[in-house]
Design a protein around this motif. Structure first.
Motif, PDB file in Angstrom:
ATOM      1  N   ARG A   1      34.702  51.210  35.611  1.00 39.81           N
ATOM      2  CA  ARG A   1      34.123  49.856  35.481  1.00 39.81           C
ATOM      3  C   ARG A   1      35.179  48.768  35.631  1.00 39.81           C
ATOM      4  O   ARG A   1      34.856  47.612  35.916  1.00 39.81           O
ATOM      5  CB  ARG A   1      33.440  49.700  34.126  1.00 39.81           C
ATOM      6  N   ASP A   2      36.438  49.131  35.443  1.00 37.14           N
ATOM      7  CA  ASP A   2      37.539  48.152  35.530  1.00 37.14           C
ATOM      8  C   ASP A   2      38.025  47.967  36.960  1.00 37.14           C
ATOM      9  O   ASP A   2      38.958  47.194  37.203  1.00 37.14           O
ATOM     10  CB  ASP A   2      38.692  48.618  34.634  1.00 37.14           C
ATOM     11  N   LEU A   3      37.414  48.643  37.923  1.00 38.96           N
ATOM     12  CA  LEU A   3      37.880  48.558  39.305  1.00 38.96           C
ATOM     13  C   LEU A   3      37.909  47.135  39.856  1.00 38.96           C
ATOM     14  O   LEU A   3      38.867  46.768  40.556  1.00 38.96           O
ATOM     15  CB  LEU A   3      37.021  49.456  40.207  1.00 38.96           C
ATOM     16  N   PRO A   4      36.889  46.273  39.595  1.00 37.83           N
ATOM     17  CA  PRO A   4      36.982  44.899  40.119  1.00 37.83           C
ATOM     18  C   PRO A   4      38.243  44.179  39.654  1.00 37.83           C
ATOM     19  O   PRO A   4      38.931  43.523  40.457  1.00 37.83           O
ATOM     20  CB  PRO A   4      35.720  44.235  39.552  1.00 37.83           C
ATOM     21  N   ASN A   5      38.593  44.331  38.387  1.00 35.67           N
ATOM     22  CA  ASN A   5      39.796  43.702  37.846  1.00 35.67           C
ATOM     23  C   ASN A   5      41.053  44.319  38.448  1.00 35.67           C
ATOM     24  O   ASN A   5      42.006  43.595  38.819  1.00 35.67           O
ATOM     25  CB  ASN A   5      39.816  43.863  36.324  1.00 35.67           C
ATOM     26  N   LEU A   6      41.071  45.633  38.602  1.00 35.71           N
ATOM     27  CA  LEU A   6      42.249  46.304  39.137  1.00 35.71           C
ATOM     28  C   LEU A   6      42.477  45.961  40.601  1.00 35.71           C
ATOM     29  O   LEU A   6      43.620  45.746  41.032  1.00 35.71           O
ATOM     30  CB  LEU A   6      42.086  47.818  38.973  1.00 35.71           C
ATOM     31  N   ILE A   7      41.410  45.889  41.381  1.00 39.52           N
ATOM     32  CA  ILE A   7      41.547  45.504  42.790  1.00 39.52           C
ATOM     33  C   ILE A   7      42.063  44.069  42.903  1.00 39.52           C
ATOM     34  O   ILE A   7      42.904  43.753  43.759  1.00 39.52           O
ATOM     35  CB  ILE A   7      40.202  45.658  43.524  1.00 39.52           C
ATOM     36  N   ASP A   8      41.583  43.180  42.040  1.00 33.90           N
ATOM     37  CA  ASP A   8      42.070  41.797  42.036  1.00 33.90           C
ATOM     38  C   ASP A   8      43.574  41.750  41.767  1.00 33.90           C
ATOM     39  O   ASP A   8      44.309  40.962  42.384  1.00 33.90           O
ATOM     40  CB  ASP A   8      41.338  40.972  40.977  1.00 33.90           C
ATOM     41  N   LYS A   9      44.051  42.577  40.850  1.00 35.78           N
ATOM     42  CA  LYS A   9      45.480  42.606  40.533  1.00 35.78           C
ATOM     43  C   LYS A   9      46.301  43.032  41.749  1.00 35.78           C
ATOM     44  O   LYS A   9      47.348  42.454  42.042  1.00 35.78           O
ATOM     45  CB  LYS A   9      45.744  43.573  39.371  1.00 35.78           C
ATOM     46  N   VAL A  10      45.805  44.045  42.449  1.00 32.45           N
ATOM     47  CA  VAL A  10      46.523  44.517  43.640  1.00 32.45           C
ATOM     48  C   VAL A  10      46.488  43.450  44.728  1.00 32.45           C
ATOM     49  O   VAL A  10      47.484  43.227  45.433  1.00 32.45           O
ATOM     50  CB  VAL A  10      45.930  45.846  44.146  1.00 32.45           C
ATOM     51  N   ASP A  11      45.338  42.767  44.871  1.00 35.51           N
ATOM     52  CA  ASP A  11      45.247  41.678  45.854  1.00 35.51           C
ATOM     53  C   ASP A  11      46.271  40.583  45.575  1.00 35.51           C
ATOM     54  O   ASP A  11      46.740  39.898  46.491  1.00 35.51           O
ATOM     55  CB  ASP A  11      43.837  41.082  45.845  1.00 35.51           C
ATOM     56  N   ASP A  12      46.634  40.426  44.292  1.00 33.05           N
ATOM     57  CA  ASP A  12      47.618  39.411  43.899  1.00 33.05           C
ATOM     58  C   ASP A  12      49.059  39.911  44.021  1.00 33.05           C
ATOM     59  O   ASP A  12      49.997  39.221  43.618  1.00 33.05           O
ATOM     60  CB  ASP A  12      47.360  38.962  42.455  1.00 33.05           C
ATOM     61  N   GLY A  13      49.206  41.136  44.539  1.00 35.06           N
ATOM     62  CA  GLY A  13      50.559  41.644  44.794  1.00 35.06           C
ATOM     63  C   GLY A  13      51.121  42.537  43.720  1.00 35.06           C
ATOM     64  O   GLY A  13      52.327  42.846  43.738  1.00 35.06           O
ATOM     65  N   ASN A  14      50.287  42.977  42.774  1.00 35.57           N
ATOM     66  CA  ASN A  14      50.766  43.804  41.671  1.00 35.57           C
ATOM     67  C   ASN A  14      50.249  45.230  41.785  1.00 35.57           C
ATOM     68  O   ASN A  14      49.263  45.496  42.467  1.00 35.57           O
ATOM     69  CB  ASN A  14      50.297  43.219  40.331  1.00 35.57           C
ATOM     70  N   LYS A  15      50.927  46.134  41.118  1.00 35.62           N
ATOM     71  CA  LYS A  15      50.379  47.477  40.929  1.00 35.62           C
ATOM     72  C   LYS A  15      49.387  47.409  39.770  1.00 35.62           C
ATOM     73  O   LYS A  15      49.496  46.562  38.890  1.00 35.62           O
ATOM     74  CB  LYS A  15      51.482  48.485  40.604  1.00 35.62           C
ATOM     75  N   ALA A  16      48.416  48.327  39.753  1.00 35.94           N
ATOM     76  CA  ALA A  16      47.397  48.287  38.709  1.00 35.94           C
ATOM     77  C   ALA A  16      47.089  49.692  38.222  1.00 35.94           C
ATOM     78  O   ALA A  16      47.016  50.634  39.012  1.00 35.94           O
ATOM     79  CB  ALA A  16      46.125  47.617  39.236  1.00 35.94           C
ATOM     80  N   VAL A  17      46.909  49.824  36.904  1.00 37.31           N
ATOM     81  CA  VAL A  17      46.623  51.133  36.332  1.00 37.31           C
ATOM     82  C   VAL A  17      45.725  50.985  35.107  1.00 37.31           C
ATOM     83  O   VAL A  17      45.892  50.059  34.316  1.00 37.31           O
ATOM     84  CB  VAL A  17      47.930  51.875  35.950  1.00 37.31           C
ATOM     85  N   ASN A  18      44.764  51.871  34.989  1.00 36.53           N
ATOM     86  CA  ASN A  18      43.950  51.994  33.781  1.00 36.53           C
ATOM     87  C   ASN A  18      43.523  53.454  33.680  1.00 36.53           C
ATOM     88  O   ASN A  18      42.686  53.920  34.433  1.00 36.53           O
ATOM     89  CB  ASN A  18      42.724  51.085  33.816  1.00 36.53           C
ATOM     90  N   VAL A  19      44.136  54.155  32.740  1.00 36.23           N
ATOM     91  CA  VAL A  19      43.803  55.566  32.543  1.00 36.23           C
ATOM     92  C   VAL A  19      43.344  55.828  31.113  1.00 36.23           C
ATOM     93  O   VAL A  19      43.376  56.955  30.625  1.00 36.23           O
ATOM     94  CB  VAL A  19      45.008  56.470  32.886  1.00 36.23           C
ATOM     95  N   LEU A  20      42.879  54.770  30.441  1.00 40.38           N
ATOM     96  CA  LEU A  20      42.421  54.933  29.070  1.00 40.38           C
ATOM     97  C   LEU A  20      41.174  55.803  29.022  1.00 40.38           C
ATOM     98  O   LEU A  20      40.247  55.630  29.810  1.00 40.38           O
ATOM     99  CB  LEU A  20      42.119  53.562  28.445  1.00 40.38           C
TER     100      LEU A  20
END
Length: 473
Positions: A137-156
């Motif tokens: 469910r966090d994919l929209p937020n994670l993709i936005d982070k990558v679009d902004d030039g960052n790496k993104a991770v959520n493995v909770l």
């Protein structure tokens, strides 16, 4: 269907299946494109359908060519070492595309995400985003982070997430058979298994949402559903107000009552949990397929104990006896591990004798492969030489081939009710489908029938893997 693995590599390839090759589902030319490739068990393929649904809600369309994609996901499996190496090699192929498409986002989903996130993100720099099975469910937020030039991770990991309200996008579907995930995670701590660490604790999905999904699928023309869980027998759901409580046998009945024309299958059962109530429910409804996957892993009680399987040889045989008594003729398949830690030759012979006792219809067979982080890796030395493992596996495979052929021969001369899945892989002149016992049946095309319909087939001959016949007049 005859599932045998003569090495870890072949086992992984058999369980991997084909990549989920996605078809475009929208005419929007400016939409970003998504490609998903899945490895491992049916649960991973089901999860990919959830991911596709979430991404399409973000405006993505799907593509069957990763070289045309804006986002590439690989849904991973940690069950075997070779599977992980193949995923790593595949990621290198994906990242090489970035030379021509610097904006490409590469992500790892699923069971390898938590365990290898640091390697993927920092050491090997293979991916941009890492997402665990409970964080889709966090994919929209994670993709936005990558679009902004960052790496993104959520493995909770979560104790509540079941994705009950997400309508899966049926990927690579034949429009006839579909998976329905009924629960997530696992509370069994089998010493060889990584699932409790990669998928978290067990939680069951709302029973009403499961039945509703089955009803919707039937209305869309689907005629077979498979209820999925790491251990379906321990399914247990209660409403918040306590007015309704549903166990697996009761859920099975509710799904079977959707329509007598909707076949119901399920996987996987745990020997310690499968109850007579489940077996009597299967006996009561003709549309619940008479096929049970009942992993034994070993036929020796000491090995089962150090595997932490929580049953012994006699308990397992007792459950098989109950299946034979309540469901005469029911097909049984299994998983078997050759060469687990400290296994003696005599204990290996116990596994072979268990095979003779049950006479399995199908089996997934493979050599023990130590997985980092598991209880076995912490407690036991992987001390069986490779050549001994291979020899024991060969003996197991040879015996299963004999048993599979014997069970196939027993169906020759009988009329089987077959749900037509489509054309045979070898010829458009033949249809292929499965019978109640999960055996593949091949027979000549008849214009009176089409895929998605049931037909009675007289079996005339067989191979070790397939029944061959003609439509019964």
């Amino acid at each position: 269907m005859f599932n045998t693995q003569v090495s870890e590599k072949e086992h992984d390839e058999a369980r991997q299946g084909e990549a989920l090759m996605l078809e475009n589902k929208t005419e929007k030319n400016d939409a970003r494109r998504l490609y998903i490739e899945s490895y491992g068990c049916a649960m991973n393929f089901s999860d990919s359908e959830i991911v596709a649904s979430i991404m399409m809600d973000m405006g993505f369309q799907t593509t069957s060519d990763y070289k045309e994609a804006d986002v590439v996901f690989i849904n991973t499996c940690s069950i075997r070492e070779n599977a992980e190496q193949r995923v790593r090699n595949r990621l290198k192929e994906f990242t090489s595309v970035k030379v021509k498409n610097p904006g490409l986002i590469v992500g790892v989903l699923g069971c390898m995400a938590e365990r290898l996130k640091a390697k993927f993100l920092e050491e090997e720099k293979l991916v941009d985003v890492v997402v665990g099975p409970d964080a889709y469910r966090d994919l929209p937020n994670l993709i936005d982070k990558v679009d902004d030039g960052n790496k993104a991770v959520n493995v909770l990991l979560s104790r509540e997430e079941t994705y009950a309200d997400v309508s899966p996008v049926r990927l690579n579907s034949n429009g006839i058979s579909a998976f329905i995930s009924i629960m997530r995670g696992c509370d069994n701590m089998c010493s060889f298994c990584v699932v409790p660490f990669t998928r978290g604790r067990e939680r069951s999905r709302d029973a009403y949402s499961i039945v509703k999904e089955a009803e919707d699928l039937y209305d869309q023309g689907y005629r077979e559903v498979t209820l999925l869980g790491q251990n379906v027998d321990s399914y247990k759901w209660s409403s918040e107000d306590g007015s309704d409580s549903v166990n697996f046998a009761q859920l099975l009945e509710r799904v079977a009552l959707v329509s007598p024309e909707l076949r119901v299958r399920f996987s996987t059962s745990h020997p310690k949990d499968i109850t007579d109530e489940v077996l009597f429910t299967m006996s009561k409804y003709e549309n619940i397929c008479k096929y049970i996957h009942l992993p034994v892993q070993s036929g020796n009680s000491r090995i089962l104990d150090i595997m932490n399987r929580t049953y012994d040889r006699e308990w397992y045989k007792g459950r098989v006896d109950a299946i034979r008594r309540i469901l005469p003729g029911c097909a049984i398949s299994t998983d078997i591990i050759a060469g687990f830690c400290t296994e003696t030759e005599e204990e290996h012979q116990d596994t072979l004798s268990m095979m003779d006792y049950v006479v399995y219809d199908y089996a997934y067979m493979f050599m023990y492969s130590e997985r980092p982080g598991t209880l076995a890796a912490k407690r036991f030395e992987d001390d069986i030489p490779e050549e001994v493992k291979k020899r024991r596996l060969t003996e197991i495979v040879d015996k299963q081939q004999q048993h599979s052929h014997r069970n196939m021969l027993a169906q020759v001369g009988k009329v089987q009710k077959v749900l037509i899945d489509g054309y045979s892989k070898k010829s458009k002149n033949d249809y292929a489908g499965r019978n109640d016992l999960n055996a593949t049946v091949i027979f000549p095309v008849d214009e009176r029938f089409k895929p998605g319909e049931y037909v009675n087939v007289l079996v005339e001959r067989c191979t070790t893997a397939t029944l061959i016949g003609k439509i019964a007049e």
